[in-house]
Structures are given as structure tokens and as C-alpha cells.
Design a protein around this motif. Structure first.
Motif, PDB file in Angstrom:
ATOM      1  N   PRO A 110      53.731  59.545 -11.291  1.00 48.67           N
ATOM      2  CA  PRO A 110      52.293  59.284 -11.160  1.00 48.67           C
ATOM      3  C   PRO A 110      51.423  60.372 -11.808  1.00 48.67           C
ATOM      4  CG  PRO A 110      53.071  60.338  -9.183  1.00 48.67           C
ATOM      5  CD  PRO A 110      54.257  60.243 -10.125  1.00 48.67           C
ATOM      6  N   THR A 111      50.165  60.013 -12.070  1.00 44.73           N
ATOM      7  CA  THR A 111      49.197  61.002 -12.544  1.00 44.73           C
ATOM      8  C   THR A 111      48.552  61.748 -11.388  1.00 44.73           C
ATOM      9  OG1 THR A 111      47.414  59.359 -12.608  1.00 44.73           O
ATOM     10  CG2 THR A 111      48.659  59.731 -14.664  1.00 44.73           C
ATOM     11  N   ALA A 112      48.761  61.269 -10.153  1.00 45.33           N
ATOM     12  CA  ALA A 112      48.178  61.904  -8.969  1.00 45.33           C
ATOM     13  C   ALA A 112      49.192  61.882  -7.837  1.00 45.33           C
ATOM     14  CB  ALA A 112      46.905  61.169  -8.547  1.00 45.33           C
ATOM     15  N   ALA A 113      49.232  62.959  -7.040  1.00 41.78           N
ATOM     16  CA  ALA A 113      50.167  63.033  -5.920  1.00 41.78           C
ATOM     17  C   ALA A 113      49.851  61.995  -4.852  1.00 41.78           C
ATOM     18  CB  ALA A 113      50.155  64.430  -5.310  1.00 41.78           C
ATOM     19  N   VAL A 114      48.570  61.691  -4.691  1.00 39.99           N
ATOM     20  CA  VAL A 114      48.109  60.701  -3.716  1.00 39.99           C
ATOM     21  C   VAL A 114      47.464  59.562  -4.492  1.00 39.99           C
ATOM     22  CG1 VAL A 114      46.561  60.275  -1.768  1.00 39.99           C
ATOM     23  CG2 VAL A 114      47.746  62.471  -1.963  1.00 39.99           C
ATOM     24  N   ALA A 115      47.799  58.322  -4.152  1.00 36.93           N
ATOM     25  CA  ALA A 115      47.239  57.165  -4.844  1.00 36.93           C
ATOM     26  C   ALA A 115      45.719  57.166  -4.719  1.00 36.93           C
ATOM     27  CB  ALA A 115      47.812  55.881  -4.257  1.00 36.93           C
ATOM     28  N   SER A 116      45.057  57.023  -5.835  1.00 35.27           N
ATOM     29  CA  SER A 116      43.591  56.957  -5.882  1.00 35.27           C
ATOM     30  C   SER A 116      43.196  55.996  -6.994  1.00 35.27           C
ATOM     31  CB  SER A 116      42.993  58.344  -6.117  1.00 35.27           C
ATOM     32  OG  SER A 116      43.470  58.890  -7.328  1.00 35.27           O
ATOM     33  N   VAL A 117      42.011  55.421  -6.889  1.00 34.96           N
ATOM     34  CA  VAL A 117      41.553  54.456  -7.889  1.00 34.96           C
ATOM     35  C   VAL A 117      41.585  55.109  -9.272  1.00 34.96           C
ATOM     36  CG1 VAL A 117      39.614  53.045  -8.675  1.00 34.96           C
ATOM     37  CG2 VAL A 117      40.153  53.178  -6.236  1.00 34.96           C
ATOM     38  N   GLY A 118      42.220  54.425 -10.205  1.00 39.55           N
ATOM     39  CA  GLY A 118      42.326  54.913 -11.570  1.00 39.55           C
ATOM     40  C   GLY A 118      43.584  55.707 -11.854  1.00 39.55           C
ATOM     41  N   ALA A 119      44.317  56.111 -10.811  1.00 43.62           N
ATOM     42  CA  ALA A 119      45.566  56.841 -11.035  1.00 43.62           C
ATOM     43  C   ALA A 119      46.568  55.907 -11.709  1.00 43.62           C
ATOM     44  CB  ALA A 119      46.135  57.359  -9.717  1.00 43.62           C
ATOM     45  N   GLU A 120      47.274  56.438 -12.678  1.00 45.21           N
ATOM     46  CA  GLU A 120      48.311  55.661 -13.338  1.00 45.21           C
ATOM     47  C   GLU A 120      49.682  56.114 -12.855  1.00 45.21           C
ATOM     48  OE1 GLU A 120      44.906  54.991 -16.096  1.00 45.21           O
ATOM     49  OE2 GLU A 120      45.934  56.904 -15.948  1.00 45.21           O
ATOM     50  N   VAL A 121      50.631  55.209 -12.998  1.00 48.81           N
ATOM     51  CA  VAL A 121      51.983  55.499 -12.549  1.00 48.81           C
ATOM     52  C   VAL A 121      52.957  54.697 -13.410  1.00 48.81           C
ATOM     53  CG1 VAL A 121      51.889  53.696 -10.771  1.00 48.81           C
ATOM     54  CG2 VAL A 121      53.520  55.554 -10.530  1.00 48.81           C
ATOM     55  N   ILE A 122      54.067  55.323 -13.724  1.00 49.70           N
ATOM     56  CA  ILE A 122      55.168  54.584 -14.332  1.00 49.70           C
ATOM     57  C   ILE A 122      56.252  54.497 -13.273  1.00 49.70           C
ATOM     58  CG2 ILE A 122      56.896  54.482 -16.158  1.00 49.70           C
ATOM     59  CD1 ILE A 122      54.999  56.156 -17.907  1.00 49.70           C
ATOM     60  N   VAL A 123      56.602  53.281 -12.941  1.00 51.31           N
ATOM     61  CA  VAL A 123      57.627  53.006 -11.942  1.00 51.31           C
ATOM     62  C   VAL A 123      58.913  52.726 -12.709  1.00 51.31           C
ATOM     63  CG1 VAL A 123      58.285  51.446 -10.091  1.00 51.31           C
ATOM     64  CG2 VAL A 123      55.887  52.066 -10.375  1.00 51.31           C
ATOM     65  N   HIS A 124      59.953  53.468 -12.395  1.00 52.31           N
ATOM     66  CA  HIS A 124      61.233  53.331 -13.099  1.00 52.31           C
ATOM     67  C   HIS A 124      62.247  52.659 -12.182  1.00 52.31           C
ATOM     68  CE1 HIS A 124      60.022  56.072 -16.381  1.00 52.31           C
ATOM     69  NE2 HIS A 124      59.353  56.699 -15.429  1.00 52.31           N
ATOM     70  N   LEU A 125      62.701  51.504 -12.587  1.00 50.16           N
ATOM     71  CA  LEU A 125      63.738  50.784 -11.866  1.00 50.16           C
ATOM     72  C   LEU A 125      64.930  50.688 -12.809  1.00 50.16           C
ATOM     73  CD1 LEU A 125      64.562  49.304  -9.303  1.00 50.16           C
ATOM     74  CD2 LEU A 125      63.569  47.231 -10.253  1.00 50.16           C
ATOM     75  N   GLY A 126      65.848  51.619 -12.654  1.00 54.85           N
ATOM     76  CA  GLY A 126      66.950  51.713 -13.604  1.00 54.85           C
ATOM     77  C   GLY A 126      66.390  52.029 -14.981  1.00 54.85           C
ATOM     78  N   PRO A 127      66.806  51.271 -16.004  1.00 53.41           N
ATOM     79  CA  PRO A 127      66.328  51.551 -17.360  1.00 53.41           C
ATOM     80  C   PRO A 127      64.944  50.975 -17.662  1.00 53.41           C
ATOM     81  CG  PRO A 127      67.844  49.711 -17.405  1.00 53.41           C
ATOM     82  CD  PRO A 127      67.816  50.220 -15.974  1.00 53.41           C
ATOM     83  N   ILE A 128      64.378  50.242 -16.715  1.00 53.37           N
ATOM     84  CA  ILE A 128      63.098  49.578 -16.948  1.00 53.37           C
ATOM     85  C   ILE A 128      61.950  50.462 -16.468  1.00 53.37           C
ATOM     86  CG2 ILE A 128      61.697  47.569 -16.366  1.00 53.37           C
ATOM     87  CD1 ILE A 128      64.347  46.021 -16.104  1.00 53.37           C
ATOM     88  N   ALA A 129      60.967  50.661 -17.352  1.00 49.60           N
ATOM     89  CA  ALA A 129      59.761  51.421 -17.017  1.00 49.60           C
ATOM     90  C   ALA A 129      58.610  50.442 -16.880  1.00 49.60           C
ATOM     91  CB  ALA A 129      59.461  52.445 -18.106  1.00 49.60           C
ATOM     92  N   ALA A 130      57.891  50.525 -15.765  1.00 49.47           N
ATOM     93  CA  ALA A 130      56.812  49.595 -15.472  1.00 49.47           C
ATOM     94  C   ALA A 130      55.506  50.366 -15.262  1.00 49.47           C
ATOM     95  CB  ALA A 130      57.164  48.781 -14.230  1.00 49.47           C
TER      96      ALA A 130
END
Length: 165
Positions: free
Chosen positions: A65-85
Motif C-alpha cells: 500500500p501507499t499508506a499504512a492505514v486505508a484512506s481515501v485515495g490510497a493505492e494498493v497492489i494486492v498480490h495473489l501468487g503471481p497476479i498483481a491487482a
């Protein structure tokens, strides 16, 4: 895909905030709830963990994530195995008995839609619940081709989210 590139990307769906009310048509819908404990202290503990990406991390998913705590506008890449979301937080719920956030998909995600991660407290019963609500549809040729597999993975991961806190 780099986290620093996400801020310039648009969301991949129009119904931003759709998980806050009636889910939009034309998408696959998910709404699951599980009781995860009792009492105000349990609610505060689970809600705090949830806002720090706890449902995802607790489900065994790597979160960048771009922020330790979820906040409006924070971006995140969720990795599920080889897939980045890649996703962006589109709203936050911060109420006395409800806390959580919703994120929406960005280009590069296999799906298009939104997902809400919420912790609730019922003062009458003192039950604390984890809630996941989502709407999505396939956004890539390979997610459409692998629809039975991607749908199965979504069900399994959603169940893991609910047990994560």
C-alpha cells in the motif's frame, strides 16, 4: 507495475461507491458476513486491524500500500501468487459501530469493480462481524477464459477475508 504509477490511473468502472448501497446491475455480486467475536473491545481491535489492511493480510495476501492505514485515495497492489491487482481506496466508513473501507480496481486488475471490507458492532447483541461486499466483472481475456477458476478463487479468498480478523 509500480506503486508510484497508480496515482495517474483512472478507476476501471463508473459505479464508484456502489458497495455503499444497492449493488449495480451487470456485475457479479458478493455479500458475506461472519461473526468474529463479541464486545466493544473486540470491535475496536478488529476495526483497527481491518483499517491496516488486516482482512487482506490475514487471508495470506501480500499487500503493497501507499499508506499504512486505508484512506481515501490510497493505492494498493494486492498480490495473489503471481497476479498483481492494483486498487485505490474510494471511501472510508468511520462510524461508532461500523468501520472499514472500499477499494476500486485500476487498469491492470483482472476484474473491474469494487470491494468493501467492513467491521460492524451490534450494540444489542454485542456481536462483532466482518463483512465483505463486492461487485465485479472480468476485465481481461484471461479472467474471462478462466471464469470458473477465478470465480472459485474469489469465493475462497472472500471466506479467508472473513476469518482473517
Amino acid at each position: 507495475m509500480r506503486l508510484s504509477d497508480l496515482a495517474a490511473l483512472p478507476l476501471t468502472y463508473r459505479e464508484v461507491g456502489g458497495t455503499a448501497g444497492t449493488l449495480p446491475s451487470g456485475y457479479h455480486h458478493v455479500h458475506k458476513t461472519a461473526v468474529i467475536g463479541r464486545g466493544r473491545a473486540r470491535f475496536e481491535e478488529a476495526a483497527t486491524a481491518g483499517m491496516r489492511w488486516g482482512m487482506l493480510r490475514g487471508a495470506g495476501i501480500r499487500v503493497e500500500p501507499t499508506a499504512a492505514v486505508a484512506s481515501v485515495g490510497a493505492e494498493v497492489i494486492v498480490h495473489l501468487g503471481p497476479i498483481a491487482a492494483p486498487c485505490r481506496v474510494v471511501y472510508v466508513v468511520d462510524e461508532p459501530d461500523r468501520r472499514g473501507f472500499a477499494y476500486g480496481t485500476l487498469p491492470g486488475h483482472a476484474e473491474s469493480g469494487e470491494e468493501l471490507f467492513l467491521v460492524t458492532y451490534d450494540a444489542a447483541t454485542e456481536e462483532v462481524s466482518a463483512v465483505v461486499t463486492a461487485f465485479s466483472r472480468h476485465a481481461t481475456w484471461w479472467s474471462r477464459l478462466g471464469a470458473p477458476v477465478t470465480s472459485f478463487v474469489q469465493r475462497v479468498v472472500t471466506d479467508r477475508y472473513l476469518r482473517a480478523l
